[in-house]
Write an enzyme that holds these catalytic residues in place. Structure first.
Site, PDB file in Angstrom:
ATOM      1  CE1 TYR A 106     -21.556   9.813   4.649  1.00 37.53           C
ATOM      2  CE2 TYR A 106     -19.562  10.234   3.386  1.00 37.53           C
ATOM      3  CZ  TYR A 106     -20.261  10.296   4.574  1.00 37.53           C
ATOM      4  OH  TYR A 106     -19.678  10.823   5.680  1.00 37.53           O
ATOM      5  CD  GLU A 202       9.705   3.348   5.966  1.00 36.42           C
ATOM      6  OE1 GLU A 202      10.634   2.530   5.886  1.00 36.42           O
ATOM      7  OE2 GLU A 202       9.015   3.505   6.982  1.00 36.42           O
ATOM      8  CG  ASP A 254      12.702   3.988   8.585  1.00 40.62           C
ATOM      9  OD1 ASP A 254      13.541   4.736   8.060  1.00 40.62           O
ATOM     10  OD2 ASP A 254      11.665   4.400   9.156  1.00 40.62           O
TER      11      ASP A 254
END
Lengths: 374, 532
Positions: A106, A202, A254
């Protein structure tokens, strides 16, 4: 940014050093132009293909290929934007202020013709600036929006109140079912702990289960929720903590290619895209607790078939990832996963009972950390 | 059109040859077409309005050109009710002799053009009377015609209806009126229809006619307009008058050949060939006869069918010079450019007129024009304007040889976009004209040209030539844009390098100005050397 309370010799460059570097490079460009020459900037190539892994160093390093950006008619726009971004950084560092990546985007709206149209454009320029000075974007005053990670367990974090300068002693056992949030900049933090290890997790779901049942008390450890691929702050936090107390870091993700090659690998050796600063943003002492392809068989876990993208990611890692390629056990594990054609989530352990992970899986695994994958 | 009377059923069946014969009678052409009006382009209300205007304007332009007058045509469409319109087309042509007016407007297949081999807009003499008939069928109103052949002559006003059973005109009103124009014809038809803008619109027809006929001016009044739109002339030159030619042997079918032999005035077959066909010399006639195994002196009137067949085969086996092509009147590159420039403002116009060629003994000529840039939308399909003998073809685009040829070109190599099997995209309009003494339309409503290999080849070559010119233009244009862009880049972004270095190094205003000036100099110099 709070004042530094200690100067570690392996800490990234200080504000003063960053300012020096900015001024030196600007003066160099200025000198070239005044001498009727076209100025250039040498930037490291930011990609996995330009990354090298040496286990004794412990992290991904730049392999040294650089691209040269010479100021010409065609590059004048990027060149101007890069310099304005550097000028913004200089202002931030000088005033001890920060800007998020979005805010920096911005700010550029005020640069008339040189403004960015979309944030990815300004992010790319920011990454270039970072790599150009071989510093971390936080040191340039730019901070990410993403969350750093959550911590619970046997740990006191020593921080300071910005207004009063008073020391804050934050007890990470006292957040109940909640957790301590890793701040965006962690260099000023100090620690007190007698924990035996750090468990980096995780998913927020698994983290909550372990926190809810005060697993850290039972195992005398510190729990860190990474929430997917760990942020730089999270990596730096775990690294400083582990270095400080010389305690091991075990990673519990995982059992799929993403968990191994993206989450675990990034935590341990850093990312391919910003290899110029992996030296500080990696946890070389981390080892892989699970879920391994062998766990899927040993614990008879329910599975899902590997998706095309999983297979592609796994094959790509074996072929191109310098870290995976370096370790035969990893190649064997990933090949085993490909052969089985399945993946298993952390939460799959719930098949044997919701607290099976606490009562059986983790204790059994932690009894033999020497068997963890590197 | 009588049916075959030999097909009576045997006794004991339901019909006998005699009972059937009692019901067999001639069908009037007008009756046939009133039941099959889609064949003439009156299949839906929007198209009916367009076809009526088109037939009248085609006639006006043909008449003016034949008389050597620069055409000035008024087209008026007035809306009388929701679906009821009154169209008027007025020209400054030679006018029509009083006695002929009823036949021209009130009898189908009456015209001057069907029997000639000469390039013209109308061919069969169906169009305007069919339009009048359509008006009569849908509104019950007569066709109103005002015509004057010269300032010394009175203007005649007729109201005419066509008797569809007998194909003869019925005159309802016949009077002399006061009429300002010194010569010309005005036709008014009331009909049901739909007036719409866009594709297939009368507006499009008028604009395209103005492009292909830059020598004509049109005043066009639409139902929604306050004042007529004036489409000005782009040229003051009339196209050269097309010449009439005899048929070429290659273009004649067996039946026609037999007919011609029966009707010839020549005594010997060799003379019949030489007199009635173009490009048949005594030598060629001799070759044909010997190849057909016929005597040169054989009597053409008593030729047997099997002999005619041999003759037909022989004609196609002998090499005969192509027909003369001076019968064609192409628009010409200059005039196409004039037409495109005035109706389609763009950055770039180009046109190609190919040399005449021949399909099946019929001379034809292909012309292609192209307008590119300007305010045309860059992300839509190009506007394809098809013309045959200067008449816009607005329907059946996909069935037309012209569209097929355009689709067959790889326009991407010429700088336009193109998806597979589609028209190119880009800010362009493609103009294609086929001129011929006999344009091979795929149907009576004359909306699509048949894809003869010779025609396809000429179309392809002409389109490619225009495409190459376009590519050259686009490349040059892009180079100029690039150059411009680079220059503006320097002006736009260098000040920011000055600002940034001032902020970092704390330069003074003069220091910054000096730096910017020097940097501009460095970059301008490298640009001048052609560096990237």
């Amino acid at each position: 940014m709070a004042k530094k309370t200690e100067t570690e010799k392996d800490a990234p460059a200080s504000n003063r050093q960053v300012l020096e570097a900015i001024k030196t490079s600007a003066a160099d460009i200025h000198g070239k132009i005044m001498a009727h020459k076209k100025p250039t900037m040498r930037l490291p190539v930011r990609s996995l293909a330009n990354v090298r892994y040496q286990p004794q160093r412990g992290f991904f390093e730049m392999a040294g290929r650089k691209k040269e950006r010479t100021l010409t008619v065609n590059t004048v726009k990027t060149f101007a934007q890069t310099l304005r971004m550097i000028a913004l950084s200089k202002e931030l560092v000088e005033n001890d202020d920060i800007a998020t990546k979005r805010e920096a985007y911005y700010v550029s709206k005020n640069w008339e013709e040189a403004r960015f149209h979309e944030q990815p454009e300004s992010d790319t320029v920011m990454d270039d600036v970072e790599a150009y000075f071989s510093v971390n974007r936080e040191q340039l005053g730019f901070v990410p929006e993403e969350k750093g990670g959550d911590v619970a367990g046997k740990l006191f974090v020593i921080d300071h109140d910005r207004d009063t300068g008073q020391t804050l002693r934050i007890d990470c056992t006292k957040f109940g079912s909640g957790a301590y949030s890793v701040p965006i900049s962690v260099e000023q933090l100090r620690f007190e702990t007698d924990a035996d290890f750090i468990l980096a997790i995780e998913t927020a779901g698994m983290f909550q289960r372990l926190v809810k049942h005060n697993y850290w008390k039972k195992a005398n450890c510190i729990l860190v929720s990474m929430g997917g691929v760990p942020t730089r702050a999270c990596r730096r936090f775990v690294r400083r903590l582990a270095d400080f107390k010389k305690i091991p870091v075990y990673v519990f993700v995982d059992g799929d290619p993403y968990g191994i090659t993206n989450i675990y690998r990034t935590l341990k050796v850093g990312s391919g895209n910003a290899a110029h600063l992996n030296e500080f943003f990696c946890v070389p002492q981390a080892t892989f607790l699970g879920i391994t392809p062998q766990d899927v068989l040993d614990y008879k876990l329910p599975t899902h078939p590997l998706k095309d993208v999983d297979v592609k990611r796994a094959k790509d890692a074996i072929k191109n990832d310098p870290f995976i390629k370096h370790y035969k056990p990893w190649i064997r594990a990933i090949e085993q996963m490909l052969k089985m054609g399945v993946r298993a989530e952390q939460q799959a352990l719930a098949k044997h009972g919701l607290n099976y992970v606490i009562d059986t899986y983790l204790p059994e695994k932690l009894a033999h950390p020497e068997r963890f994958l590197p | 059109m009588a049916t075959d009377a030999q097909s009576g059923k045997a006794a004991g069946g339901r019909q006998t040859a005699e009972s059937m014969a009692a019901r067999q009678r001639e069908i009037s052409v007008s009756e046939f077409f009133s039941k099959n009006r889609h064949l003439l382009g009156f299949d839906n209300p929007q198209k009916a309005l367009l076809t009526a205007v088109k037939e009248a304007v085609d006639n006006s332009l043909d008449a003016c050109e034949e008389a050597g007058i620069l055409p000035s045509v008024r087209v008026e469409i007035r809306q009388l009710g929701e679906d009821r319109f009154r169209i008027a087309v007025e020209d400054n042509g030679p006018g029509i002799v009083k006695a002929q007016i009823p036949k021209v407007f009130g009898k189908l297949l009456y015209g001057s053009k069907f029997h000639t081999r000469k390039q013209a807009r109308g061919q069969q003499g169906i169009g305007i009377s069919a339009a009048g008939m359509y008006g009569l069928l849908t509104t019950g109103k007569s066709v109103a015609v005002t015509s004057r052949t010269g300032s010394g002559h009175p203007a005649h006003y007729y109201e005419i209806q066509i008797d569809t059973r007998k194909n003869v005109p019925q005159v309802i009103t016949d009077k002399v009126v006061e009429w300002a124009p010194p010569h010309g014809t005005r036709v008014e038809i009331e009909l049901t229809g739909t007036y719409k803008k866009g594709r297939h619109s009368v507006d499009d027809y008028v604009r395209q006619t103005a492009i292909a006929n830059p020598h004509c001016e049109i005043f066009f009044t639409t139902p929604d307009a306050e004042a007529p739109l004036h489409l000005r002339r782009g040229s003051e030159t009339l196209p050269p008058e097309p010449k009439e030619i005899k048929p070429h042997p290659y273009g004649v079918e067996l039946g026609v050949l037999i007919g011609m032999m029966k009707e010839t005035s020549a005594k010997h077959i060799s003379l019949a060939l030489q007199n009635d066909f173009s490009r048949v010399s005594a030598r060629v006639a001799e070759d044909i006869c010997s190849a057909a195994g016929l005597s040169l002196k054989a009597n053409p009137h008593s030729i047997a069918v099997n002999e005619a067949e041999r003759l037909f085969k022989a004609i196609n086996a002998i090499k005969i010079m192509s027909p003369a092509t001076n019968c064609l009147s192409p628009i010409g590159e200059e005039q196409i450019l004039a037409g495109l420039r005035k109706e389609i403002p763009a950055d770039f116009h180009t046109a190609v007129t190919r040399a005449p060629s021949v399909y099946r003994g019929n001379p034809f000529q292909v012309e292609v024009g192209l307008a590119y840039g300007g305010d045309m939308p860059g992300d839509e399909l190009v506007d394809l304007l098809r013309f045959a003998n200067r008449v816009p073809l607005q329907y059946q685009q996909s069935a037309c040889a012209i569209s097929k040829a355009v689709l067959g070109i790889d326009w991407r190599s010429y700088g336009l976009g193109q998806s597979k099997g589609a028209l190119p995209t880009g800010p362009a309009a493609i103009f294609v004209h086929i001129a011929s003494v006999w344009v091979p339309f795929t149907s009576e409503s004359k909306e699509a040209v048949a894809a003869y290999p010779e025609i396809m080849k000429e179309l392809r070559l002409a389109l490619q030539e225009c495409g190459r010119k376009l590519a050259t233009h686009i490349r040059a244009h892009r180079r100029a844009l690039d150059e411009e862009k680079k220059k503006s880049y320097i002006e736009k972004y260098i000040p920011h390098i000055g600002i940034a270095l001032r902020e970092i190094l704390g330069l003074s205003a003069e220091g910054e100005a000096e730096l910017v000036a020097r940097l501009v100099d460095v970059l301008e110099r490298s640009r001048a050397r052609g560096e990237k």
